[in-house]
Design an enzyme around this catalytic site. Structure first.
Site, mmCIF file in Angstrom:
data_model
loop_
_atom_site.group_PDB
_atom_site.id
_atom_site.type_symbol
_atom_site.label_atom_id
_atom_site.label_comp_id
_atom_site.label_asym_id
_atom_site.label_seq_id
_atom_site.Cartn_x
_atom_site.Cartn_y
_atom_site.Cartn_z
ATOM 1 N N ARG A 98 -5.877 -4.928 -3.826
ATOM 2 C CA ARG A 98 -4.757 -5.436 -3.017
ATOM 3 C C ARG A 98 -5.260 -5.928 -1.666
ATOM 4 N NH1 ARG A 98 -1.037 -0.273 -3.275
ATOM 5 N NH2 ARG A 98 0.311 -1.389 -1.811
ATOM 6 N N LYS A 107 4.575 -2.303 7.285
ATOM 7 C CA LYS A 107 5.651 -3.315 7.245
ATOM 8 C C LYS A 107 6.979 -2.708 6.796
ATOM 9 C CE LYS A 107 3.522 -5.820 4.130
ATOM 10 N NZ LYS A 107 2.246 -5.166 3.845
ATOM 11 N N ARG A 141 0.530 8.146 0.328
ATOM 12 C CA ARG A 141 1.861 7.829 -0.196
ATOM 13 C C ARG A 141 1.885 7.977 -1.716
ATOM 14 N NH1 ARG A 141 4.456 2.036 1.039
ATOM 15 N NH2 ARG A 141 2.819 1.365 -0.378
ATOM 16 N N ARG A 195 3.614 -14.382 1.135
ATOM 17 C CA ARG A 195 2.256 -13.873 0.916
ATOM 18 C C ARG A 195 1.288 -14.987 0.544
ATOM 19 N NH1 ARG A 195 3.971 -8.272 -0.289
ATOM 20 N NH2 ARG A 195 2.160 -6.918 -0.435
ATOM 21 N N ARG A 211 4.251 5.414 -7.219
ATOM 22 C CA ARG A 211 3.767 4.032 -7.350
ATOM 23 C C ARG A 211 2.353 4.007 -7.898
ATOM 24 N NH1 ARG A 211 5.172 0.426 -2.093
ATOM 25 N NH2 ARG A 211 3.489 -0.797 -3.034
HETATM 26 P P1 B4P Z 1 3.821 0.282 4.485
HETATM 27 O O1 B4P Z 1 2.808 -0.602 5.069
HETATM 28 O O2 B4P Z 1 5.143 0.299 5.164
HETATM 29 O O3 B4P Z 1 3.823 -0.159 2.986
HETATM 30 P P2 B4P Z 1 4.468 -1.428 2.311
HETATM 31 O O4 B4P Z 1 5.334 -2.224 3.208
HETATM 32 O O5 B4P Z 1 5.149 -0.863 1.167
HETATM 33 O O6 B4P Z 1 3.307 -2.414 1.939
HETATM 34 P P3 B4P Z 1 2.719 -2.907 0.558
HETATM 35 O O7 B4P Z 1 2.020 -4.176 0.916
HETATM 36 O O8 B4P Z 1 1.917 -1.823 0.002
HETATM 37 O O9 B4P Z 1 3.829 -3.090 -0.543
HETATM 38 P P4 B4P Z 1 4.762 -4.234 -1.091
HETATM 39 O O10 B4P Z 1 5.923 -3.473 -1.566
HETATM 40 O O11 B4P Z 1 5.019 -5.321 -0.107
HETATM 41 O O12 B4P Z 1 3.412 1.827 4.488
HETATM 42 C C1 B4P Z 1 2.381 2.389 3.751
HETATM 43 C C2 B4P Z 1 2.240 3.879 4.053
HETATM 44 O O13 B4P Z 1 1.703 4.076 5.346
HETATM 45 C C3 B4P Z 1 3.558 4.667 4.037
HETATM 46 O O14 B4P Z 1 3.369 5.863 3.320
HETATM 47 C C4 B4P Z 1 3.856 4.975 5.482
HETATM 48 O O15 B4P Z 1 4.515 6.216 5.669
HETATM 49 C C5 B4P Z 1 2.469 5.011 6.087
HETATM 50 N N1 B4P Z 1 2.485 4.578 7.479
HETATM 51 C C6 B4P Z 1 3.156 3.515 7.989
HETATM 52 N N2 B4P Z 1 2.942 3.402 9.313
HETATM 53 C C7 B4P Z 1 2.077 4.421 9.651
HETATM 54 C C8 B4P Z 1 1.469 4.853 10.887
HETATM 55 N N3 B4P Z 1 1.683 4.230 12.047
HETATM 56 N N4 B4P Z 1 0.638 5.924 10.841
HETATM 57 C C9 B4P Z 1 0.411 6.586 9.685
HETATM 58 N N5 B4P Z 1 0.960 6.253 8.492
HETATM 59 C C10 B4P Z 1 1.791 5.173 8.480
HETATM 60 O O16 B4P Z 1 3.964 -4.911 -2.316
HETATM 61 C C11 B4P Z 1 3.658 -4.249 -3.514
HETATM 62 C C12 B4P Z 1 3.252 -5.243 -4.602
HETATM 63 O O17 B4P Z 1 4.387 -6.097 -4.953
HETATM 64 C C13 B4P Z 1 2.158 -6.256 -4.260
HETATM 65 O O18 B4P Z 1 0.865 -5.729 -4.465
HETATM 66 C C14 B4P Z 1 2.482 -7.419 -5.254
HETATM 67 O O19 B4P Z 1 2.035 -7.123 -6.558
HETATM 68 C C15 B4P Z 1 3.992 -7.438 -5.285
HETATM 69 N N6 B4P Z 1 4.570 -8.364 -4.305
HETATM 70 C C16 B4P Z 1 5.376 -7.995 -3.250
HETATM 71 N N7 B4P Z 1 5.731 -9.082 -2.545
HETATM 72 C C17 B4P Z 1 5.137 -10.163 -3.128
HETATM 73 C C18 B4P Z 1 5.100 -11.551 -2.835
HETATM 74 N N8 B4P Z 1 5.743 -12.054 -1.776
HETATM 75 N N9 B4P Z 1 4.378 -12.365 -3.639
HETATM 76 C C19 B4P Z 1 3.746 -11.892 -4.704
HETATM 77 N N10 B4P Z 1 3.724 -10.576 -5.042
HETATM 78 C C20 B4P Z 1 4.411 -9.705 -4.267
#
Ligand code: B4P
Length: 188
Positions: A146, A14, A128, A89, A134
Site C-alpha cells: 500500500r 486521514k 489497528r 488517489r 481489516r
Molecule cells: P488512518 O490514517 O486514519 O487510516 P485510513 O484513513 O483508514 O487510511 P487508509 O489509507 O489505510 O485506508 P482507506 O480506507 O483510505 O489511521 C490509521 C491508524 O492510525 C488508526 O488506527 C488510527 O487510530 C491511528 N492514528 C491516526 N492518527 C494517529 C496519531 N496521530 N498517532 C498515533 N496513531 C494514529 O483505503 C483502504 C483501501 O481501499 C486502499 O488500499 C484501496 O484498496 C481502497 N481505496 C480506497 N480509496 C480508493 C481510491 N480513491 N481509489 C482506489 N482505491 C481506493
C-alpha cells in the site's frame, strides 16, 4: 462550499482526523475506503470485486470510485462542503473530482497532506489490524505494498494541487489533538 482533500499515505491519520473535523465544521465526510468497505460488508458484486484488490493493498479501478463519489455529490447538493478522505488517489480521480465539483459550481478549497514516515505508518496499521478485522492491516507485506502504491500512483497529486496553489503539508506525528490543531490552523 468548503471542500477539503485530506491527503496522505495509508495510516497517516486521514480517517481519524476527518471524523474529528466533521464534528467541528458542518461538512460531509466522504471516504472511498469506508464506502468500499460498506459494499464489501453488504456482499454486493462491486464489494466482492473490490475486496480482492483491497486485501492485496491495490487500488480499486478509477471508474468505480469516481462513480461512488459522483452519487454522493449528487445526493448532497445542499451540503456546506465535503471532506474527501482517501480520494482522489490518482491523477484521473483528481481530474474527475474537479469536473464533478465544477458541475456543482464549486471547487476544491485546499488539499492538506498529513506526513509521517513509513515505519510509524506500518506500526499504526499493524496496531489497528489487531482488532479492526481489516485484512489489509494485518500483514506487513500488504501494508508495504500500500505504501508503494501511494508513492508510485498517489503522491504525484501533491504537485497536481501545488500547481493550483492549493497544497499544504503538515506534520502527522504527535497526539491526535496536536495533529488536529495543526490541521485547523492550515484550514483557517
Ligand atoms: P488512518 O490514517 O486514519 O487510516 P485510513 O484513513 O483508514 O487510511 P487508509 O489509507 O489505510 O485506508 P482507506 O480506507 O483510505 O489511521 C490509521 C491508524 O492510525 C488508526 O488506527 C488510527 O487510530 C491511528 N492514528 C491516526 N492518527 C494517529 C496519531 N496521530 N498517532 C498515533 N496513531 C494514529 O483505503 C483502504 C483501501 O481501499 C486502499 O488500499 C484501496 O484498496 C481502497 N481505496 C480506497 N480509496 C480508493 C481510491 N480513491 N481509489 C482506489 N482505491 C481506493
Amino acid at each position: 462550499m468548503q471542500n477539503i482533500v485530506l491527503f496522505g499515505p495509508p495510516g497517516a491519520g486521514k480517517g481519524t482526523q476527518s471524523k474529528m473535523l466533521i464534528k467541528e465544521r458542518n461538512l460531509i465526510h466522504l471516504s472511498t475506503g469506508d464506502l468500499l468497505r460498506s459494499e464489501k460488508e453488504a456482499g454486493t458484486e462491486l464489494g466482492l470485486k473490490a475486496k480482492v484488490l483491497m486485501d492485496q493493498g491495490k487500488l480499486v479501478p478509477d471508474e468505480v470510485v469516481i462513480g461512488m463519489i459522483r452519487n454522493k455529490l449528487e445526493s448532497n447538493k445542499d451540503a456546506n462542503g465535503f471532506i474527501f478522505d482517501g480520494f482522489p488517489r490518482t491523477e484521473k480521480q483528481a481530474e474527475a473530482l474537479d469536473q464533478l465539483l465544477e458541475e456543482l459550481n464549486t471547487s476544491i478549497s485546499g488539499m492538506i497532506a498529513l506526513e509521517a514516515e513509513d515505519e510509524e505508518l506500518i506500526k499504526r496499521l499493524l496496531e489497528r489490524g489487531k482488532d479492526s478485522g481489516r485484512a489489509d492491516d494485518q500483514n506487513r507485506e500488504v501494508i508495504e505494498n500500500r505504501l508503494k502504491v501511494y508513492q508510485n500512483e498517489t503522491a504525484v497529486l501533491k504537485s497536481y494541487y501545488q500547481k493550483q496553489n492549493k497544497f499544504t503539508s503538515i506534520n502527522g506525528l504527535g497526539s491526535l489533538d496536536e495533529v488536529f490543531n495543526r490541521l485547523n490552523a492550515a484550514i483557517g
